[in-house]
Enzyme design. Structure first.
Site, PDB file in Angstrom:
ATOM      1  N   ASP A 334       0.855  -1.186   0.000  1.00 51.71           N
ATOM      2  CA  ASP A 334       0.000   0.000   0.000  1.00 51.71           C
ATOM      3  C   ASP A 334       0.895   1.241   0.000  1.00 51.71           C
ATOM      4  O   ASP A 334       2.113   1.116   0.008  1.00 51.71           O
ATOM      5  CB  ASP A 334      -0.929  -0.007   1.228  1.00 51.71           C
ATOM      6  CG  ASP A 334      -0.152   0.142   2.535  1.00 51.71           C
ATOM      7  OD1 ASP A 334       1.090   0.225   2.488  1.00 51.71           O
ATOM      8  OD2 ASP A 334      -0.793   0.180   3.590  1.00 51.71           O
ATOM      9  N   ASP A 336       1.423   4.712   2.235  1.00 52.23           N
ATOM     10  CA  ASP A 336       1.029   5.336   3.498  1.00 52.23           C
ATOM     11  C   ASP A 336       1.434   6.810   3.521  1.00 52.23           C
ATOM     12  O   ASP A 336       2.555   7.148   3.130  1.00 52.23           O
ATOM     13  CB  ASP A 336       1.727   4.629   4.670  1.00 52.23           C
ATOM     14  CG  ASP A 336       1.521   3.125   4.633  1.00 52.23           C
ATOM     15  OD1 ASP A 336       0.397   2.685   4.890  1.00 52.23           O
ATOM     16  OD2 ASP A 336       2.489   2.393   4.321  1.00 52.23           O
ATOM     17  N   ASP A 429      -3.309   4.612   2.605  1.00 51.68           N
ATOM     18  CA  ASP A 429      -3.673   4.971   3.978  1.00 51.68           C
ATOM     19  C   ASP A 429      -3.330   6.435   4.206  1.00 51.68           C
ATOM     20  O   ASP A 429      -2.190   6.846   3.955  1.00 51.68           O
ATOM     21  CB  ASP A 429      -2.866   4.148   5.006  1.00 51.68           C
ATOM     22  CG  ASP A 429      -3.334   2.707   5.072  1.00 51.68           C
ATOM     23  OD1 ASP A 429      -4.409   2.405   4.525  1.00 51.68           O
ATOM     24  OD2 ASP A 429      -2.615   1.896   5.683  1.00 51.68           O
TER      25      ASP A 429
HETATM   26  N1  DCT Z   1       2.630   0.077  11.808  1.00 48.30           N
HETATM   27  C1  DCT Z   1       2.881  -0.286  13.112  1.00 48.30           C
HETATM   28  N2  DCT Z   1       2.049  -1.125  13.736  1.00 48.30           N
HETATM   29  C2  DCT Z   1       0.975  -1.631  13.088  1.00 48.30           C
HETATM   30  C3  DCT Z   1       0.701  -1.263  11.771  1.00 48.30           C
HETATM   31  C4  DCT Z   1       1.569  -0.408  11.138  1.00 48.30           C
HETATM   32  O1  DCT Z   1       3.850   0.146  13.706  1.00 48.30           O
HETATM   33  N3  DCT Z   1       0.164  -2.460  13.764  1.00 48.30           N
HETATM   34  C5  DCT Z   1       3.551   0.982  11.159  1.00 48.30           C
HETATM   35  C6  DCT Z   1       4.764   0.271  10.660  1.00 48.30           C
HETATM   36  C7  DCT Z   1       4.770   0.437   9.206  1.00 48.30           C
HETATM   37  C8  DCT Z   1       3.721   1.480   8.907  1.00 48.30           C
HETATM   38  O2  DCT Z   1       2.923   1.573  10.050  1.00 48.30           O
HETATM   39  C9  DCT Z   1       2.943   1.174   7.685  1.00 48.30           C
HETATM   40  O3  DCT Z   1       2.361  -0.116   7.768  1.00 48.30           O
HETATM   41  P1  DCT Z   1       2.309  -1.072   6.520  1.00 48.30           P
HETATM   42  O4  DCT Z   1       1.855  -0.343   5.329  1.00 48.30           O
HETATM   43  O5  DCT Z   1       1.542  -2.275   6.926  1.00 48.30           O
HETATM   44  O6  DCT Z   1       3.831  -1.520   6.406  1.00 48.30           O
HETATM   45  P2  DCT Z   1       4.950  -1.170   5.357  1.00 48.30           P
HETATM   46  O7  DCT Z   1       6.208  -1.245   6.107  1.00 48.30           O
HETATM   47  O8  DCT Z   1       4.631   0.095   4.659  1.00 48.30           O
HETATM   48  O9  DCT Z   1       4.907  -2.387   4.409  1.00 48.30           O
HETATM   49  P3  DCT Z   1       4.286  -2.526   2.929  1.00 48.30           P
HETATM   50  O10 DCT Z   1       5.422  -2.254   2.039  1.00 48.30           O
HETATM   51  O11 DCT Z   1       3.834  -3.934   2.858  1.00 48.30           O
HETATM   52  O12 DCT Z   1       3.165  -1.554   2.792  1.00 48.30           O
HETATM   53 MG    MG Z   2       2.827   0.371   3.575  1.00 49.43          MG
END
Ligand code: DCT
Ligand code: MG
Length: 505
Positions: A334, A336, A429
């Protein structure tokens, strides 16, 4: 007896092979890649087959190692094998080539376009990953990810891939303890600047228990783990992997569907009596797009869309790309964003306004707006994985191909005949936070998850402080610590600053 000279059947074979090798006229779709497939240890027939296949998919593949070649693809060759071969080819500086394993090409062929070459695809040069003796006393590896520098250069992908599968399997079985043990092992292995080649290399490395060590040993000796193989064949694992790939489907729903006897997504889709949530309906509708990862170029294009929409309402607002892309990842599941407005402080109307605007522009495929429950006086959460309380929006955005970098914007070939779908669904997000909490929110949303978990664990156990995405509370002094930047937070915690791209724990 001498080997008989070339027979007619040999000649015919050679002609067939030449017909295969000579470039037939296929449209080149991916100009940024010029491939050369190494015959060594692969054989002429397989090479010819792969060259033809790649050309048919729109890749430019050279028969000879010409000046234009950018990527060399090899099978069953180590990096040293390829470098040794290149040394005999008189091609000058061989560091200009990207050396890739066949697994990269196979994945590209599967999806019909170039996939990002990540660690596991790269034939790593010995200077990147030292295989001789570990250069550091492994006793110096901290048990906390926030005291380690973990870049995307994973020298132990062979092991971490195996543990990712095992961790996922325990997550599916809701065995959090073992799942976390594997995640910690993965995280610590990712920071080692050398490839593990013998058990002695990991002496003193934290989080590697007996179970983990026995699997590492098996992989060193046999090249694979029997436990991983068993999991990959496990019916529950396979079904859960499919089910949870749907946006909006978690462990609970997967468990329900599995118990109902479903094993594939088609079986789930065929049951019209199933009640799907709005989120799951969107998940099925855009599944194909959502499982094909978001590329950095796409994330950059989304950034422009988000920034434009936000600034239409709050011209001074900060819009920051967070998550994996801020850590330097080239793909993600995704995109963010963290949004904050230094002028208005808090603006609860911004996200609703942005949503309305995108609805009008027909860019919005799905959204779920979660209102803020943030209270300034509340102590940071004790839970390591707690969700934060900021206002946020989980959405699926329509990203038109033409918005992405021109090379990647070409529609698929069938578009010439059919009504083309000229966009891709992207998970986005958006998080809105008050400017006073911006540094904490940025640190929290940059990840990685394991890095965040360990920051909080470190604050609690080593500093008698409480940290979450909103604040840092000093329990001894009974005060909230203000921070204007991420650096301030590391300083409060007495930690050396770790750059975002070193947080890939
Ligand atoms: N985060 C966290 N705890 C969670 C959910 C998210 O600390 N329960 C933080 C860590 C990463 C950030 O938010 C964004 O989450 P993701 O999009 O799920 O992770 P990402 O590292 O961006 O991985 P991806 O490349 O898969 O999007
Ligand atoms: Mg992400």
């Amino acid at each position: 007896m001498d080997k008989p000279s070339t027979t007619i059947s040999d000649l015919k074979k050679k002609r067939r092979m030449n017909a295969l090798i000579s470039p037939t006229l296929h449209e080149i779709k991916f100009n940024e890649f010029v491939l050369f497939i190494l015959e060594k240890k692969m054989g002429t027939t397989r090479r010819a087959f792969l060259m033809e296949l790649a050309r048919r998919k729109g890749f430019r593949v050279e028969s000879e190692l010409s000046d234009s070649v950018t990527h060399i693809v090899a099978e069953n060759n180590s990096c040293s094998d390829v470098l040794e071969w290149l040394a005999g080819q008189n091609v000058g500086d061989s560091s200009r080539f990207e050396l890739l394993d066949i697994s990269w090409l196979t994945e590209c062929m599967k999806v019909g376009k170039p996939v990002e070459a990540i660690g596991k695809h790269q034939l790593v040069t010995p200077s990147d990953c030292i295989t001789e003796t570990p250069p550091l006393a492994t006793k110096e590896v901290s048990q906390y990810a926030c005291k380690r520098r973990t870049t995307l250069n994973n020298c132990n992908q062979k092991f971490t891939d195996a543990f990712e599968i095992l961790a996922k399997n325990f997550e599916f079985r809701e065995n959090e303890g073992i799942c976390l043990a594997f995640m910690r092992a993965i995280s610590v292995l990712k920071c080692l600047p050398f490839t593990i080649v013998r058990m002695r290399d990991i002496e003193g490395v934290p989080w590697l228990g007996e179970q983990v060590k026995s699997i590492i040993e098996e992989i060193i000796e046999d090249g694979e783990s029997s436990r991983v193989k068993a999991v990959l064949n496990d019916e529950r694992y396979k079904s859960f992997l499919l089910f949870t790939s749907i946006f909006g489907v978690g462990l609970k729903t997967s468990e329900k569907w599995y118990r109902q006897g479903f094993r594939t997504l088609d079986e789930v889709k065929a049951d019209k009596s199933l009640k799907l949530t709005k989120m799951q309906k969107a998940g099925f509708l855009y599944h194909e797009d959502l499982v094909s990862c978001v590329a950095k170029e796409e994330a950059d294009a989304v950034y422009l869309i988000v920034k434009e929409a936000v600034r239409a309402f709050l011209p001074e607002a900060l819009v920051t790309l967070t998550g994996g892309f801020r850590r330097g990842k080239k793909i993600g599941h995704d995109v963010d964003f963290l949004i904050s407005d230094p002028e208005s402080g808090e603006d609860e109307q911004l996200l609703p306004n942005v949503i309305k605007l995108w609805e009008k522009q027909e860019l919005l495929l799905y959204y779920d707006l979660v209102e803020s429950t943030f209270e300034k006086t509340k102590l940071p959460s004790r839970k390591v994985d707690a969700m934060d309380h900021f206002q946020k929006c989980f959405l699926i955005l329509k990203l038109h191909h033409q918005k992405v970098d021109s090379n990647r914007s070409k529609p698929p070939p069938e578009s010439k005949t059919h009504e083309a779908k000229n966009w891709k669904a992207i998970r986005v997000d958006l998080v809105m936070c008050p400017i006073q909490q911006y540094a904490y929110a940025l640190l929290g949303w940059t990840g990685s998850r394991q890095f965040e978990r360990d920051l909080r664990r470190y604050a609690t156990h080593e500093k008698k402080m409480m940290l979450d995405n909103h604040a840092l509370y000093d329990k001894t002094k009974k005060i909230f610590l203000k921070a204007e930047s991420e650096e301030d937070i590391f300083t409060h915690l007495g930690l050396d600053y770790i750059e975002p791209w070193e947080r890939n724990a």
